[in-house]
Design an enzyme around this catalytic site. Sequence first.
Site, PDB file in Angstrom:
ATOM      1  N   ASP A  84       3.282 -14.078  -2.410  1.00  0.00           N
ATOM      2  CA  ASP A  84       2.931 -12.707  -1.847  1.00  0.00           C
ATOM      3  C   ASP A  84       2.274 -11.820  -3.036  1.00  0.00           C
ATOM      4  O   ASP A  84       2.733 -11.790  -4.179  1.00  0.00           O
ATOM      5  CB  ASP A  84       4.405 -12.110  -1.635  1.00  0.00           C
ATOM      6  CG  ASP A  84       4.249 -10.614  -0.883  1.00  0.00           C
ATOM      7  OD1 ASP A  84       3.260 -10.631  -0.173  1.00  0.00           O
ATOM      8  OD2 ASP A  84       5.183  -9.971  -1.240  1.00  0.00           O
ATOM      9  N   ASP A 106      -4.686 -11.300  -3.209  1.00  0.00           N
ATOM     10  CA  ASP A 106      -4.672  -9.696  -2.760  1.00  0.00           C
ATOM     11  C   ASP A 106      -5.587  -9.211  -3.866  1.00  0.00           C
ATOM     12  O   ASP A 106      -5.499  -8.813  -4.821  1.00  0.00           O
ATOM     13  CB  ASP A 106      -3.486  -9.059  -2.763  1.00  0.00           C
ATOM     14  CG  ASP A 106      -3.354  -7.750  -2.775  1.00  0.00           C
ATOM     15  OD1 ASP A 106      -4.457  -7.223  -2.486  1.00  0.00           O
ATOM     16  OD2 ASP A 106      -2.243  -6.963  -2.861  1.00  0.00           O
ATOM     17  N   GLU A 136      -6.084  -9.372   2.062  1.00  0.00           N
ATOM     18  CA  GLU A 136      -5.912  -8.118   2.424  1.00  0.00           C
ATOM     19  C   GLU A 136      -7.049  -7.251   2.484  1.00  0.00           C
ATOM     20  O   GLU A 136      -8.060  -7.277   1.599  1.00  0.00           O
ATOM     21  CB  GLU A 136      -4.783  -7.504   1.516  1.00  0.00           C
ATOM     22  CG  GLU A 136      -4.436  -5.965   1.947  1.00  0.00           C
ATOM     23  CD  GLU A 136      -3.525  -5.591   0.836  1.00  0.00           C
ATOM     24  OE1 GLU A 136      -2.551  -6.361   0.659  1.00  0.00           O
ATOM     25  OE2 GLU A 136      -3.431  -4.346   0.710  1.00  0.00           O
ATOM     26  N   ASN A 230       6.221  -8.201   6.661  1.00  0.00           N
ATOM     27  CA  ASN A 230       6.881  -8.509   5.190  1.00  0.00           C
ATOM     28  C   ASN A 230       7.810  -7.295   4.998  1.00  0.00           C
ATOM     29  O   ASN A 230       7.557  -6.059   5.220  1.00  0.00           O
ATOM     30  CB  ASN A 230       5.626  -8.114   4.232  1.00  0.00           C
ATOM     31  CG  ASN A 230       4.750  -9.101   4.170  1.00  0.00           C
ATOM     32  OD1 ASN A 230       4.735 -10.395   4.889  1.00  0.00           O
ATOM     33  ND2 ASN A 230       3.968  -9.323   2.950  1.00  0.00           N
ATOM     34  N   THR A 233      11.858  -4.234   0.193  1.00  0.00           N
ATOM     35  CA  THR A 233      12.691  -3.094  -0.248  1.00  0.00           C
ATOM     36  C   THR A 233      14.093  -2.819   0.245  1.00  0.00           C
ATOM     37  O   THR A 233      15.066  -2.797  -0.148  1.00  0.00           O
ATOM     38  CB  THR A 233      11.931  -1.765  -0.281  1.00  0.00           C
ATOM     39  OG1 THR A 233      10.674  -1.921  -1.027  1.00  0.00           O
ATOM     40  CG2 THR A 233      12.848  -0.639  -0.751  1.00  0.00           C
TER      41      THR A 233
HETATM   42  O1  G3H Z   1       4.329  -7.868   0.388  1.00  0.00           O
HETATM   43  C1  G3H Z   1       5.727  -7.272   0.663  1.00  0.00           C
HETATM   44  C2  G3H Z   1       6.084  -6.262   1.499  1.00  0.00           C
HETATM   45  O2  G3H Z   1       4.950  -5.729   1.973  1.00  0.00           O
HETATM   46  C3  G3H Z   1       7.308  -5.435   1.469  1.00  0.00           C
HETATM   47  O3  G3H Z   1       7.258  -3.966   1.627  1.00  0.00           O
HETATM   48  O4  G3H Z   1       9.037  -3.351   0.258  1.00  0.00           O
HETATM   49  O5  G3H Z   1       8.218  -1.994   1.800  1.00  0.00           O
HETATM   50  O6  G3H Z   1       9.559  -3.798   2.538  1.00  0.00           O
HETATM   51  P1  G3H Z   1       8.328  -3.360   1.497  1.00  0.00           P
HETATM   52 ZN    ZN Z   2       3.095  -6.014   0.598  1.00  0.00          ZN
END
Ligand code: G3H
Ligand code: ZN
Length: 288
Positions: A84, A106, A136, A230, A233
């Site tokens: 990621d 990215d 992205e 995705n 958090t």
């Molecule tokens: O790439 C990871 C995500 O975009 C997670 O985003 O922490 O807001 O869920 P988030």
């Molecule tokens: Zn992300």
Amino acid sequence: MNRLLISGKQILQHAYENGYAVPAFNFANMENLQAIIEGAEEMNAPVIIQTTQGAIDYAGFEYLADIGIGAAQRSRVPVVLHLDHGQKYEYCLKAIQLGWTSIMIDSSLEKLAENVRKVNEVIKIARPLGIAVEAELGIIGGKEDDLKSEQDIYTEVKDAVDFYQATHCDALAIAVGTAHGIYKGTVKIDFNRIQEIREKLPIPLVLHGSSGVPLEMVSQAVRCGINKVNFDTELKLANLQALQTFMTKNPGVYDIRKMYRPCRQAMKEVVKAKIEACKATNKSWVVL
Ligand code: G3H
Ligand code: ZN
């Protein structure tokens, strides 16, 4: 390679053809990973387990490969191991060498031409091996950067078309109003933009920054054409809250097995709710 560690291409294609989104969850340790896999198994859903460069720096590349691939091998549902927000070519390369089956490069902070160049550099290595490459375009705000102007960072439809023609990436993360981390205000998503990009591009679209997005909005984004969502958090917050509650109730306990059991359970509940919002429940299939 075990059957259930499958390529990102295969899992995203299945979602693209069957009108759902593959939920993608970040992990950095064992309990985190177990919560994701167990949640996906209980929902009978395919799932993407993903690691950022930061998680790799924390836990170690080989160690995350061992537990990620090991978890996929023991899983009853199809699993993809994804990098990621890979920003450095070296991380993408090493992830490919160690068995990751999907890579995000990215370069969204770069100018369009440089973004294209960097994505193509990774595609050149990944494509012959059947490994999917997510790119992205636009900039997703939040704690990963300090951008101020939201409107300027949304993905433009025309740019998305040009970008796709120049890279033929396997999946594209688009900026449509979500943000990484904890939201301060109300979440607003440009659903029309998702639909427009979906109509123009023949590849799965990815929604980042999905923690804090109401479940119904996630489902609507999926209906508009998102095929990977995705989440990070909210798993961390569920873990923290469960740990705080446990320690308040059990101040003398120091056994990590007792402490982390409720954390794992709390993360699993979040995973299951997100899977349902992605319309991925019961979308698992028998991998041949
Ligand atoms: O790439 C990871 C995500 O975009 C997670 O985003 O922490 O807001 O869920 P988030
Ligand atoms: Zn992300």
